[in-house]
Design an enzyme around this catalytic site. Structure first.
Site, PDB file in Angstrom:
ATOM      1  N   ASP A 160     -10.469 -11.563  10.084  1.00 13.10           N
ATOM      2  CA  ASP A 160     -10.485 -10.405   9.236  1.00 13.10           C
ATOM      3  C   ASP A 160     -11.747  -9.553   8.846  1.00 13.10           C
ATOM      4  O   ASP A 160     -11.817  -8.545   9.269  1.00 13.10           O
ATOM      5  CB  ASP A 160      -9.668 -10.726   7.682  1.00 13.10           C
ATOM      6  CG  ASP A 160      -9.667  -9.314   6.995  1.00 13.10           C
ATOM      7  OD1 ASP A 160      -8.608  -8.792   6.811  1.00 13.10           O
ATOM      8  OD2 ASP A 160     -10.558  -9.304   6.156  1.00 13.10           O
ATOM      9  N   VAL A 166       1.044  -1.357   0.158  1.00 15.90           N
ATOM     10  CA  VAL A 166      -0.029  -0.057   0.022  1.00 15.90           C
ATOM     11  C   VAL A 166       0.874   1.163   0.108  1.00 15.90           C
ATOM     12  O   VAL A 166       0.669   2.339  -0.718  1.00 15.90           O
ATOM     13  CB  VAL A 166      -1.094   0.078   1.136  1.00 15.90           C
ATOM     14  CG1 VAL A 166      -2.023   1.280   1.252  1.00 15.90           C
ATOM     15  CG2 VAL A 166      -1.904  -1.428   1.219  1.00 15.90           C
ATOM     16  N   VAL A 197     -11.310  -0.707   5.936  1.00 14.12           N
ATOM     17  CA  VAL A 197     -12.338  -1.578   5.644  1.00 14.12           C
ATOM     18  C   VAL A 197     -12.704  -1.433   4.177  1.00 14.12           C
ATOM     19  O   VAL A 197     -12.935  -0.232   3.602  1.00 14.12           O
ATOM     20  CB  VAL A 197     -13.715  -0.929   6.322  1.00 14.12           C
ATOM     21  CG1 VAL A 197     -14.677  -1.896   6.153  1.00 14.12           C
ATOM     22  CG2 VAL A 197     -13.506  -0.962   7.920  1.00 14.12           C
ATOM     23  N   LYS A 247     -13.022  -6.020  10.473  1.00 18.83           N
ATOM     24  CA  LYS A 247     -14.020  -4.928   9.669  1.00 18.83           C
ATOM     25  C   LYS A 247     -15.345  -4.701  10.145  1.00 18.83           C
ATOM     26  O   LYS A 247     -15.571  -3.542   9.997  1.00 18.83           O
ATOM     27  CB  LYS A 247     -13.838  -5.311   8.152  1.00 18.83           C
ATOM     28  CG  LYS A 247     -12.425  -5.322   7.704  1.00 18.83           C
ATOM     29  CD  LYS A 247     -12.399  -6.193   6.202  1.00 18.83           C
ATOM     30  CE  LYS A 247     -11.034  -6.216   5.660  1.00 18.83           C
ATOM     31  NZ  LYS A 247     -10.939  -7.121   4.482  1.00 18.83           N
ATOM     32  N   GLU A 295      -3.074 -15.039   1.352  1.00 17.74           N
ATOM     33  CA  GLU A 295      -1.740 -14.902   1.815  1.00 17.74           C
ATOM     34  C   GLU A 295      -1.185 -16.329   1.884  1.00 17.74           C
ATOM     35  O   GLU A 295      -1.930 -17.255   1.913  1.00 17.74           O
ATOM     36  CB  GLU A 295      -1.831 -14.107   3.013  1.00 17.74           C
ATOM     37  CG  GLU A 295      -2.355 -12.870   3.130  1.00 17.74           C
ATOM     38  CD  GLU A 295      -1.781 -11.668   3.471  1.00 17.74           C
ATOM     39  OE1 GLU A 295      -0.875 -11.902   4.346  1.00 17.74           O
ATOM     40  OE2 GLU A 295      -2.093 -10.472   3.475  1.00 17.74           O
ATOM     41  N   GLY A 318      -5.961  -4.601  -2.611  1.00 17.72           N
ATOM     42  CA  GLY A 318      -5.178  -4.101  -3.586  1.00 17.72           C
ATOM     43  C   GLY A 318      -4.236  -2.869  -3.142  1.00 17.72           C
ATOM     44  O   GLY A 318      -4.717  -1.896  -2.545  1.00 17.72           O
TER      45      GLY A 318
HETATM   46  N1  LIG Z   1      -2.517  -4.812   0.800  1.00 20.09           N
HETATM   47  C1  LIG Z   1      -3.674  -4.739   0.702  1.00 20.09           C
HETATM   48  O1  LIG Z   1      -4.395  -4.763  -0.166  1.00 20.09           O
HETATM   49  C2  LIG Z   1      -4.517  -3.970   1.937  1.00 20.09           C
HETATM   50  C3  LIG Z   1      -5.771  -3.729   1.760  1.00 20.09           C
HETATM   51  C4  LIG Z   1      -6.331  -2.804   2.834  1.00 20.09           C
HETATM   52  C5  LIG Z   1      -5.689  -2.628   4.154  1.00 20.09           C
HETATM   53  N2  LIG Z   1      -4.311  -3.028   4.187  1.00 20.09           N
HETATM   54  C6  LIG Z   1      -3.654  -2.668   5.268  1.00 20.09           C
HETATM   55  O2  LIG Z   1      -2.701  -1.771   4.880  1.00 20.09           O
HETATM   56  C7  LIG Z   1      -1.297  -2.123   6.049  1.00 20.09           C
HETATM   57  C8  LIG Z   1      -0.292  -2.339   5.108  1.00 20.09           C
HETATM   58  O3  LIG Z   1      -0.556  -3.462   4.252  1.00 20.09           O
HETATM   59  P1  LIG Z   1       0.534  -4.106   3.139  1.00 20.09           P
HETATM   60  O4  LIG Z   1      -0.043  -4.820   2.183  1.00 20.09           O
HETATM   61  O5  LIG Z   1       1.080  -2.675   2.372  1.00 20.09           O
HETATM   62  O6  LIG Z   1       1.600  -4.561   3.945  1.00 20.09           O
HETATM   63  P2  LIG Z   1       3.049  -4.956   3.622  1.00 20.09           P
HETATM   64  O7  LIG Z   1       3.246  -5.182   2.175  1.00 20.09           O
HETATM   65  O8  LIG Z   1       3.588  -6.059   4.429  1.00 20.09           O
HETATM   66  O9  LIG Z   1       3.981  -3.608   4.075  1.00 20.09           O
HETATM   67  C9  LIG Z   1       4.149  -3.408   5.418  1.00 20.09           C
HETATM   68  C10 LIG Z   1       5.457  -2.225   5.450  1.00 20.09           C
HETATM   69  O10 LIG Z   1       5.628  -1.960   6.936  1.00 20.09           O
HETATM   70  C11 LIG Z   1       6.871  -2.124   7.263  1.00 20.09           C
HETATM   71  N3  LIG Z   1       6.840  -2.581   8.702  1.00 20.09           N
HETATM   72  C12 LIG Z   1       5.923  -3.462   9.217  1.00 20.09           C
HETATM   73  N4  LIG Z   1       6.371  -3.449  10.475  1.00 20.09           N
HETATM   74  C13 LIG Z   1       7.245  -2.660  10.773  1.00 20.09           C
HETATM   75  C14 LIG Z   1       7.849  -2.242  11.841  1.00 20.09           C
HETATM   76  N5  LIG Z   1       7.667  -3.027  13.280  1.00 20.09           N
HETATM   77  N6  LIG Z   1       8.849  -1.170  11.765  1.00 20.09           N
HETATM   78  C15 LIG Z   1       8.909  -0.660  10.785  1.00 20.09           C
HETATM   79  N7  LIG Z   1       8.463  -0.843   9.479  1.00 20.09           N
HETATM   80  C16 LIG Z   1       7.676  -1.975   9.339  1.00 20.09           C
HETATM   81  C17 LIG Z   1       7.397  -3.306   6.164  1.00 20.09           C
HETATM   82  O11 LIG Z   1       8.793  -2.891   6.199  1.00 20.09           O
HETATM   83  P3  LIG Z   1       9.814  -3.670   5.193  1.00 20.09           P
HETATM   84  O12 LIG Z   1       9.372  -3.260   3.597  1.00 20.09           O
HETATM   85  O13 LIG Z   1      11.159  -3.323   5.348  1.00 20.09           O
HETATM   86  O14 LIG Z   1       9.397  -5.098   5.506  1.00 20.09           O
HETATM   87  C18 LIG Z   1       6.708  -2.805   4.940  1.00 20.09           C
HETATM   88  O15 LIG Z   1       7.484  -1.644   4.208  1.00 20.09           O
HETATM   89  C19 LIG Z   1      -1.918  -3.375   6.744  1.00 20.09           C
HETATM   90  O16 LIG Z   1      -2.592  -2.659   8.163  1.00 20.09           O
HETATM   91  C20 LIG Z   1      -3.147  -3.904   6.148  1.00 20.09           C
HETATM   92  O17 LIG Z   1      -3.978  -4.468   6.951  1.00 20.09           O
HETATM   93  C21 LIG Z   1      -3.619  -3.862   3.095  1.00 20.09           C
END
Ligand SMILES: NC(=O)c1ccc[n+]([C@@H]2O[C@H](COP(=O)([O-])OP(=O)(O)OC[C@H]3O[C@@H](n4cnc5c(N)ncnc54)[C@H](OP(=O)(O)O)[C@@H]3O)[C@@H](O)[C@H]2O)c1
Length: 433
Positions: free
Chosen positions: A206, A20, A137, A210, A195, A307
């Site tokens: 999940d 994201v 959400v 929401k 995942e 996404g």
């Molecule tokens: N992906 C989706 O479609 C989606 C949809 C709705 C909501 N969300 C929400 O959006 C958020 C992010 O999702 P995402 O898919 O983008 O996750 P992601 O790809 O796993 O990215 C997480 C990012 O946060 C960093 N990070 C995680 N823990 C950390 C910590 N303790 N200290 C510093 N940096 C940390 C990671 O660093 P590194 O890159 O160095 O590992 C990474 O850059 C989550 O809350 C998820 O539930 C995601």
């Protein structure tokens, strides 16, 4: 928060730069000028907190990356925090730190918000700032804004949702192909809809997170993750899907939040839904939320629930809601300034249904076909039925430009064996839908 007037730069500290976060950065790069024109704010990314600074991130300079949250919060020009790192610890501490010092926060984190929203909102209120979490959400669907702003006084009585795209994809595939739960899950994983560890999704947690957030907003009541009993889809078999189908039902994982006798109930469970119900048609990884109230009857919002770009779009919407619309507001600022040319309607394309009444004589069909051929329109199907001394001719064309169809129809009117006015209706195809 530093003072910002229209056109003033707004510095965003980014917590997390994964799926994201990177999509959000790309969106700012690609649409920065449009955002600035429409909102009056120039958004820029300051420091970016990640776990590993070794991994390069598109659109981020190496010196912006840090593993130390103090670098993000110590930025003297910091205006706003966008949290897209997920998890509860240490994320909750970071959000509290931002809010306590009056920095507004946008978060996509359903795990955290479904557990600690009341505390975070109270902290924001005390510090006279905001926390917004649309992206937590249903991804791109603006359901929180609709509930909180558009329908604030609508007295919502029920929120029924398909709020988990992974399980909806699995159930859709099982019902479409008859495949087993295990095979559908493997397909979802191969396509990136599930995942590697799918337990949060398929087990219902999940969706429960929401629904806790949605119910809290819809009913102005604290509902936390622990208040929501949930079941997943992992015990459903292809046999259940088939039997339900034979009985006229589709199986969906539903979140159901209701206001009954003044009390709130929220649950997540698989449910049989009649085929003709609006939620039964929501297929694949899509999400949908059906909002009900006496005032507005039913409103259904449907769209992608996850996404990178989809979620980033909700994050950006929250950022802009916090920054507000100074002076003349959004629409007035940029309603027509792109100045794109308007397309000539004659050059748009469609497939067409054409119904004609013609004399029932040999050679008429060939005559009509040659008119279409001369206009370079190819015909997909033809039905000819006798009606006394006349015949009804129905043709469905392949996609063609309007101007070609207009030429053909003028020529058909001149064919002596055509009686009356041709009936022409555009056909919605995947291409022009
Ligand atoms: N992906 C989706 O479609 C989606 C949809 C709705 C909501 N969300 C929400 O959006 C958020 C992010 O999702 P995402 O898919 O983008 O996750 P992601 O790809 O796993 O990215 C997480 C990012 O946060 C960093 N990070 C995680 N823990 C950390 C910590 N303790 N200290 C510093 N940096 C940390 C990671 O660093 P590194 O890159 O160095 O590992 C990474 O850059 C989550 O809350 C998820 O539930 C995601």
């Amino acid at each position: 928060m530093s003072e910002h007037s229209p056109g003033h730069r707004v510095r965003i500290g980014l917590l997390g730069c994964g799926t994201v976060g990177q999509a959000f950065i790309a969106m700012l790069h690609e649409h920065g000028p449009t955002i600035a024109r429409a909102s009056g704010h120039e958004l820029e990314i300051g420091r970016v907190l990640v776990r590993s600074i070794e991994t390069p991130r598109a659109g981020v300079r190496p010196e912006q990356l840090t593993t130390n949250p103090d670098d993000v919060f110590g930025d003297s020009e910091l205006d706003l925090i966008v949290e897209v790192m997920g998890g509860i610890d240490p994320t909750a501490d970071y959000l509290r730190r931002a809010l306590a010092s009056g920095i507004p926060v946008v978060s996509a984190n359903k795990q955290l918000l479904s557990r600690q929203a009341p505390e975070l909102l109270a902290l924001a209120q005390d510090a006279d700032t905001q926390v917004r979490f649309e992206a937590s959400v249903c991804g791109a669907i603006p359901v929180i804004k609709v509930l909180r702003e558009s329908l604030l006084a609508a007295e919502i009585s029920a929120v029924t949702g398909i709020v988990n795209g992974t399980t909806n994809y699995i159930l859709t595939e099982m019902s479409r192909t008859g495949m087993s739960y295990e095979d559908a899950l493997a397909t979802a994983q191969a396509l990136g809809y599930a995942e590697a560890d799918p337990s949060e999704d398929v087990g219902g947690a999940d969706a429960a997170a929401k629904m806790a957030i949605l119910a809290s907003i819809a009913f102005h009541t604290n509902v936390r993750f622990d208040d929501v009993p949930y079941e997943g889809i992992d015990r459903l078999s292809a046999e259940d899907i088939e039997l339900a189908g034979d009985l006229g039902y589709t199986i969906k994982l539903l979140g159901v939040a209701k206001l009954t006798d003044g009390g709130v109930s929220v649950r997540v469970h698989p449910a049989l839904i009649p085929h003709e119900h609006r939620l039964a048609a929501v297929s694949g990884p899509d999400n949908a939320v059906l909002l009900e109230s006496v005032a507005v009857r039913q409103i259904m919002l449907v769209g992608p629930g996850a996404g990178g770009t989809e979620t980033a779009s909700a994050v950006l919407a929250d950022v802009l809601s916090i920054l507000g619309t100074p002076n003349r507001g959004f629409l007035q600022n940029a309603l027509t300034d792109a100045g794109r040319p308007l397309r000539d309607p004659d050059l748009t394309s469609s497939a067409f249904y054409v119904r004609l009444r013609v004399s029932d004589r040999p050679g008429v069909l060939a005559q009509i076909a040659s008119v279409f051929a001369e206009a370079e329109i190819s015909i997909g199907s033809v039905i000819q039925q006798g009606e006394g001394d006349a015949a009804r001719l129905v043709l469905v064309t392949h996609e063609t430009q309007e101007r070609r169809m207009n030429t053909a129809i003028s020529a058909i009117r001149d064919v002596t064996d055509v009686r009356g006015e041709p009936v022409v209706v555009r056909v919605l195809t995947k291409e022009n839908a």
